[in-house]
Structures are given as structure tokens and as C-alpha cells.
Write an enzyme that holds these catalytic residues in place. Sequence first.
Site, PDB file in Angstrom:
ATOM      1  CE  LYS A 165     -19.802  25.353 -27.941  1.00  0.00           C
ATOM      2  NZ  LYS A 165     -21.093  24.937 -27.467  1.00  0.00           N
ATOM      3  CD  GLU A 196     -19.746  21.734 -19.763  1.00  0.00           C
ATOM      4  OE1 GLU A 196     -19.921  20.771 -20.518  1.00  0.00           O
ATOM      5  OE2 GLU A 196     -19.166  22.779 -20.116  1.00  0.00           O
ATOM      6  CE1 TYR A 237      -6.298  -3.471   8.686  1.00  0.00           C
ATOM      7  CE2 TYR A 237      -5.373  -5.668   8.413  1.00  0.00           C
ATOM      8  CZ  TYR A 237      -5.490  -4.357   7.988  1.00  0.00           C
ATOM      9  OH  TYR A 237      -4.815  -3.940   6.883  1.00  0.00           O
ATOM     10  CG  ASN A 244      -4.102  -4.894  12.844  1.00  0.00           C
ATOM     11  OD1 ASN A 244      -3.533  -4.778  11.756  1.00  0.00           O
ATOM     12  ND2 ASN A 244      -4.469  -6.066  13.331  1.00  0.00           N
ATOM     13  CB  SER A 276      -0.927   0.001   1.217  1.00  0.00           C
ATOM     14  OG  SER A 276      -0.191  -0.168   2.416  1.00  0.00           O
ATOM     15  CB  SER A 311     -15.171  25.020 -29.292  1.00  0.00           C
ATOM     16  OG  SER A 311     -15.163  24.186 -30.431  1.00  0.00           O
ATOM     17  CB  THR A 313     -41.370  25.500  -8.750  1.00  0.00           C
ATOM     18  OG1 THR A 313     -42.481  25.935  -9.525  1.00  0.00           O
ATOM     19  CG2 THR A 313     -41.224  26.395  -7.517  1.00  0.00           C
ATOM     20  CG  HIS A 314     -42.424  22.005 -11.404  1.00  0.00           C
ATOM     21  ND1 HIS A 314     -42.787  20.708 -11.109  1.00  0.00           N
ATOM     22  CD2 HIS A 314     -43.056  22.785 -10.476  1.00  0.00           C
ATOM     23  CE1 HIS A 314     -43.619  20.708 -10.065  1.00  0.00           C
ATOM     24  NE2 HIS A 314     -43.787  21.956  -9.657  1.00  0.00           N
ATOM     25  CE  LYS A 374      -4.239   2.860   4.862  1.00  0.00           C
ATOM     26  NZ  LYS A 374      -5.133   1.672   4.797  1.00  0.00           N
ATOM     27  CD  GLN A 406      -2.824  -2.560   2.128  1.00  0.00           C
ATOM     28  OE1 GLN A 406      -2.162  -2.748   3.122  1.00  0.00           O
ATOM     29  NE2 GLN A 406      -2.542  -3.134   0.967  1.00  0.00           N
TER      30      GLN A 406
HETATM   31  N1  ARG Z   1      -1.140  -1.366   5.237  1.00  0.00           N
HETATM   32  C1  ARG Z   1      -2.128  -1.848   6.161  1.00  0.00           C
HETATM   33  C2  ARG Z   1      -3.460  -1.142   5.959  1.00  0.00           C
HETATM   34  O1  ARG Z   1      -3.485  -0.183   5.291  1.00  0.00           O
HETATM   35  C3  ARG Z   1      -1.666  -1.618   7.554  1.00  0.00           C
HETATM   36  C4  ARG Z   1      -2.194  -2.598   8.551  1.00  0.00           C
HETATM   37  C5  ARG Z   1      -1.659  -3.937   8.274  1.00  0.00           C
HETATM   38  N2  ARG Z   1      -1.922  -4.845   9.299  1.00  0.00           N
HETATM   39  C6  ARG Z   1      -1.699  -6.161   9.169  1.00  0.00           C
HETATM   40  N3  ARG Z   1      -1.956  -6.901  10.166  1.00  0.00           N
HETATM   41  N4  ARG Z   1      -1.238  -6.660   8.076  1.00  0.00           N
HETATM   42  O2  ARG Z   1      -4.494  -1.538   6.443  1.00  0.00           O
END
Ligand code: ARG
Length: 469
Positions: free
Chosen positions: A293, A300, A327, A120, A33, A287, A165-166, A335, A332
Site C-alpha cells: 500500500k 485525505e 461586550y 473590551n 483565557s 499500511s 462532468t458528473h 479565539k 471570549q
Molecule cells: N479575556 C477577555 C476576552 O477574551 C478580555 C476582555 C474581558 N473584558 C471584561 N470586561 N471582562 O474577551
Amino acid sequence: MSNDDNTSNTTSTIWGGRFKAGPSAVMEEINASIGFDKRLYAQDIRGSRAHAKMLAAQGILTEADVDAILQGLSEIEGEIEAGSFEFSRALEDIHMNVENRLREKIGDAAGRLHTARSRNDQVATDLRLWVRDALDGLDGALKDLQAALIERAQEHAGSVMPGFTHLQAAQPVTLGHHLLAYTEMLGRDRSRVRDCRARLNECPLGAAALAGTSFPIDRDMTAHALDFHGPTQNSLDSVSDRDFALEYLSVLSILAVHLSRMAEEMVIWASQQFAFVRVADDFSTGSSIMPQKRNPDAAELVRGKAGRVFGALMGLLAVMKGLPLTYGKDMQEDKEPVFDAHDTMELCVTAMTGMFRGAIFDVERMKADAGKGFTTATDLADWLVRVAGLPFRDAHHVTGALVAVAEDKGCGLEDLSLQEMQNVNADITEDIFDVLGVENSVASRTSLGGTAPDNVKAQAAQARERFLK
Ligand code: ARG
């Protein structure tokens, strides 16, 4: 393919004690990651500092170790900020990249930093810190957008335009009133930002892998060092909860709905058919084939990017829905949607601020359009109630008949003669014409929250107090 081609001989120094061989190249790729979670570096280092100081305060680590750890972490932060840090995919994520570099710098003491901690609770803490910063940044950006809208609202408190309205002409309103409607929408977005921040603001650090730890840690100390209002209460929940990420994406999604609706109005208003507004040069594009244009591309794109933000929310909801406590590596996947939706909306808010600051409103055109479509019919009906004493339903009927006469003649209500009006209802007198102009119409709407220019001026001043202090 031989084993040698895609398998690393070296097992992870951080978790590889039980393994004979390292992961295959594909395993490494799917597992890593670091490509995206390097964005958590500042939060990760901040969390480690707090954890290390707590371990020293509790006598779990020596002061000498912690001094070395803090010194090493500062150097690493400097390297990352200078762009000289070498991120390694083999080290999976930001947590192990930092820890590994710390080991290169300070040796064994680096290994002690992870006492009473797991990735974790570390990642749960880092992402909370990141989202908290993001919420604060978003709040500031929304405030700027509100400031721009309030300024333009003050300027156009008395500019009359058609209200819809509408998307059918309904009643005349003022442009300032319309812009203050946006300001209210964004005010609710900011209050959702505050709610999300308050609920998020508990520290999972110290939950360790899932069950807590046997070391005598002080979770209040780390929580306060990281400006949380306190520690989370259940270690299992602490490492498995991503509600805060879902809530942030929900906040962003509702905001995206608002910006998309504002953008849609910009697009409609900027069309030649409406021509209520010209988007300034710095937020328009041309354009490649049609030289005449002038396209409101930024609007948009703001409208279009809403789909992407909803996608981030739907994606993470789907990731989380089937996960047993606690967990799972699935998490992961939290993110990228958070980062992408955040970047997207930050850009959209800034673009809308620029667009509204520079928008060139054609107030003459708006005013001319404000009376089209018998938009003062309600004013006429109200007059019949107020002056002639008709029940509103009867007044509605009489007005409908007058609209039909005007429609047949191809003129506006104010163009009918008194005689023509009296043919429909004998109680009508000359002073009915006072309420038929669009200026009179808006001026009469003085009820709380109504569109009268004096109201709008007062509302803009109040909005300044409520939102910009
Ligand atoms: N890179 C992991 C995540 O984003 C970190 C936690 C990993 N924990 C594990 N027990 N492998 O969630």
C-alpha cells in the site's frame, strides 16, 4: 468541601476592589483565557505601546511614566519570547498577565497605562491585529501554492487527460488547464483575504469599555501607530463587533472547500483504477498490514480537516447570534476557533504545496484514458456543423447514432471506417478523422479560457503576472 478549599482569599488586584473574597477554583477555570490568548501577546504589547505614547502626547501621562512603561513592556516581551514569563491563570488573560508583570517591574506607573482604555477595546484591537497578521501570512502561503501549480501547469500545458462532468468522461482537456483551474480558485481566495483585510483594518482602541472616554485621547494617533487606516466610528459597535473573525473563518472555510476538492481529486487520481498520479514518497504513507500500500494520507487529511474549519465558523456564528450589544464574556469564545482554523489551514496549504510540487503524473496513462468514453463526440458534431453545414441539433443526433454504432462494435469513434460513417450520414468525408484524436480535440479548443496547449501556455504566463508579482 470547605470554602477554603476552592476559594482564593485574594481578590484580583486589577478588578477586585469591590469584592471580599476571590473567585472559586471553578470560577477561575471557566473564566480564564490565558491558556489560549497568550498567543496575542505581541499584539497586546504593540497595542499598549501605541496607547501609552498617545497618552503622553496628549499630556494624560508624563513622559517619565511612559518611558518606564515602554521599557517594562520591552522586557516583558523579551521574557515571553525567551519562555521565562510565568503565565498565571488567576490573572485570567493576556492583558492582565502583562499588566500585572508591568506593575512588578515599574510599580504605580503600570496602573496608569489602563487610563482611557478597557480590556473590551483592548481585546478587540489585539484580535484584529492578530487576524490581520494571519491574513498576510495566509496570502503568502496561497501564493506559494499558486506558484507550484503554475509551474506544473507550464510543464503539462500539452499533456492530455480526460475532462469530466458528473465524474463521467466528457471531453479531453490538458492537465495544465486543470491545474490552472485550481490556480483561479485560489486567486479568488486571495481576493477574499484582501477584502477581509480591508474591512477589518479599523482600530477599536479608545472605545474603552463601551461608551468612549472623558479623557482627551487621540484615536487617529493610535490607529495610525498600529497601521490601521483609521479608528472605528461607534464605540458600542467597536467592542461588540466580531465580524472580522467571522469573515476570516468564512474565508478559511471557502478555502477549505477548494483544498478539499483538490485533495479529493488527488485521492481519486492516485487510486490504482485511475493511476493518473503517484503522490511522492514524502507525502505518502504505508499500511501496517498491507505491504503493497501507498496511501495519499495528506490529501485525505486535507479533505477531512475541512469539516473542522466549517465547525469553527458554525461555532462562532452560534456564539455571536444572540448577543445584545455590547461586550459579553461569551465573546471570549472567539479565539480558539480562530486559532484552530488558522493553524489547520496553514498546515493544509503547505501540505498541498508540497504534494503538488512532488506529484508524479503518468501522462501516458492519462492520454490513453482521454479518448475512452467517446470523448471526441462533440468534436465530431462540431465538424458536421462546420464542414457539412448541419444545424448543431441535427449534428448531435447523427453523432449519437455514430456513437451507438461504435458502441455495438466495441470500438472508438476513430476506429469506424469511412463507409460505416457514411452509412449514417452521406456528407461525411475522410477529413473527419482529423478531429477525432484527443490531441486534435484539445488543439482545437482555442477559445478564450479553453484547453488548447498554446492557450494553456499563454494562460500560465498570464497567471504568473496576475498572481505571482
Ligand atoms: N479575556 C477577555 C476576552 O477574551 C478580555 C476582555 C474581558 N473584558 C471584561 N470586561 N471582562 O474577551
